[in-house]
Design an enzyme around this catalytic site. Sequence first.
Site, PDB file in Angstrom:
ATOM      1  N   HIS A 165      39.319  45.478  39.723  1.00  0.00           N
ATOM      2  CA  HIS A 165      38.084  44.909  39.188  1.00  0.00           C
ATOM      3  C   HIS A 165      37.240  46.042  38.626  1.00  0.00           C
ATOM      4  O   HIS A 165      37.158  47.136  39.194  1.00  0.00           O
ATOM      5  CB  HIS A 165      37.293  44.158  40.259  1.00  0.00           C
ATOM      6  CG  HIS A 165      36.283  43.225  39.662  1.00  0.00           C
ATOM      7  ND1 HIS A 165      34.997  43.614  39.373  1.00  0.00           N
ATOM      8  CD2 HIS A 165      36.388  41.934  39.239  1.00  0.00           C
ATOM      9  CE1 HIS A 165      34.348  42.595  38.829  1.00  0.00           C
ATOM     10  NE2 HIS A 165      35.176  41.567  38.735  1.00  0.00           N
ATOM     11  N   HIS A 166      36.630  45.786  37.468  1.00  0.00           N
ATOM     12  CA  HIS A 166      35.883  46.835  36.768  1.00  0.00           C
ATOM     13  C   HIS A 166      34.669  47.319  37.561  1.00  0.00           C
ATOM     14  O   HIS A 166      34.117  48.384  37.280  1.00  0.00           O
ATOM     15  CB  HIS A 166      35.438  46.321  35.389  1.00  0.00           C
ATOM     16  CG  HIS A 166      35.394  47.376  34.327  1.00  0.00           C
ATOM     17  ND1 HIS A 166      35.151  48.703  34.598  1.00  0.00           N
ATOM     18  CD2 HIS A 166      35.568  47.300  32.979  1.00  0.00           C
ATOM     19  CE1 HIS A 166      35.152  49.397  33.467  1.00  0.00           C
ATOM     20  NE2 HIS A 166      35.416  48.573  32.468  1.00  0.00           N
ATOM     21  N   SER A 167      34.253  46.571  38.564  1.00  0.00           N
ATOM     22  CA  SER A 167      33.085  46.991  39.352  1.00  0.00           C
ATOM     23  C   SER A 167      33.368  48.203  40.218  1.00  0.00           C
ATOM     24  O   SER A 167      32.427  48.860  40.686  1.00  0.00           O
ATOM     25  CB  SER A 167      32.603  45.832  40.237  1.00  0.00           C
ATOM     26  OG  SER A 167      33.623  45.433  41.132  1.00  0.00           O
ATOM     27  N   ASN A 218      31.737  53.354  37.956  1.00  0.00           N
ATOM     28  CA  ASN A 218      31.568  53.462  36.511  1.00  0.00           C
ATOM     29  C   ASN A 218      30.484  54.469  36.167  1.00  0.00           C
ATOM     30  O   ASN A 218      29.398  54.455  36.756  1.00  0.00           O
ATOM     31  CB  ASN A 218      31.186  52.098  35.928  1.00  0.00           C
ATOM     32  CG  ASN A 218      32.329  51.100  35.983  1.00  0.00           C
ATOM     33  OD1 ASN A 218      33.124  50.998  35.060  1.00  0.00           O
ATOM     34  ND2 ASN A 218      32.430  50.367  37.095  1.00  0.00           N
TER      35      ASN A 218
END
Length: 462
Positions: free
Chosen positions: A140-142, A296
Amino acid sequence: MNRTKLTPLDAAFVQLESPGVPMHVAGLMIFEPPAKGGADFVRTLVSDWRKETRIAAPWNQKLESPSRWQLAPCLKTCQDPDLEYHLRHLVLPKPGGQVELGQLVARLHSQPMDMRKLLWECYVIEGLAENRFAIYMKFHHSIVDGISASVLLMKGLSDSAKDRKTSPFWIQTAPEKPFQPASFKMPSVPAMLGAANNVLKLFGRSDSLTTLRSAPRTPLNGPIGAQRRFATQNFDMTRLKATAKTAGVSLNDVVLCLVGGTLRKYLQGITALPTESLTAAVPMSLRAEGDLSPGNSVGMIYSIIGTNVADPVLRLKKISQATNVAKQQVLGLEPEMRVPYSIASFAPAIARMLTGVSGKKKPMFNAVVSNVPGGRDDKYLRGARLLHCYPANIVFPGMATSFTCYSHAGTLNVGITACRDTVPSMQKLALGMEEALCELEHGLGLEAHANPRSLDVVEAAL
């Protein structure tokens, strides 16, 4: 129970999650089996991994609440992973080619993650031609960006072909943020005014700066469906570096030129090429030196990709000029204002997605083109050599196509992710990048060396 609050940028990917627009990224790794691996090599690998009970951060983290409707999502630690769920073993009908593998990965990438569980999934895929196998790893990009995801994957591999005891990826501890002495100082008023002025420039029009108003309308920038397509391409780094050196530009400029070339041809083929150049959002790392930790840390710059220029050499020149202006927008600021500016440059796109207006208005940019640096040396998984690592990115309403690159052992691997409904002839984009490079080499007076692998996609492109 350890509890970690997500940063605002990490949290945004949780808040943007929806069944039709899943917010996960992935890496597709292709391996060549060891000479004496045996017919049961992959089956033994999966069996051994399922017996492993150890798990490290961030592999052992999941959301406290799986809902997207929360202002401050937090992660909690889970020490009892359900590996029956997170580790899957799939087999393609032999001999599985690039087209069959791409179709399978497209289906896997279309499926949203279960936000109640750990934020990763691992699929081991065998049945490829020449007895090769693949691993498709979804995050998941989180919890990751391109750099941190590649670090997690490479830490799970070995530098030695003789290492036959490689442990599963999720045992490897992610790097921590490097210690930095507290040295915060309040930015000066001129520094803040300079950053604010540069942010405002992004909302205007300029002959030299690519702004959020520069992108034309195209069929690639409307509403999207829930299903994805995935295609791959790869290039010898020596070709790309020779091209960049001859033209006096950066390697990233060459990649943008290839994307511009293939999108130009694609849109011409459907009689939808606008008179203005398409633009691309280009992620830029905001990490401090040595920071390889999860999460990120990216901002955005924007550039034209020259789709309105027929001459590939002139296209490359104009792209280089545009990227230099965009970089100066950031580098011209005081160091303490570069991160706030970069985050502010990405915020409008996030705001559009959160409010549901993406894909319904004129786009802020037409595509995303990302290049994640990798290593120069070969990597191995229990003696199996890693041949390629193709990234799979997110697409969202208003931006139906994404090109993501990752360099490994002298090869630039390109993963192209798109909405299945919006881009029905996906392999044409992959084939078009090779054609664009050959045209560029010819225009620069270089000897063109066509990639034999591109012939694999011709049948699917017709």
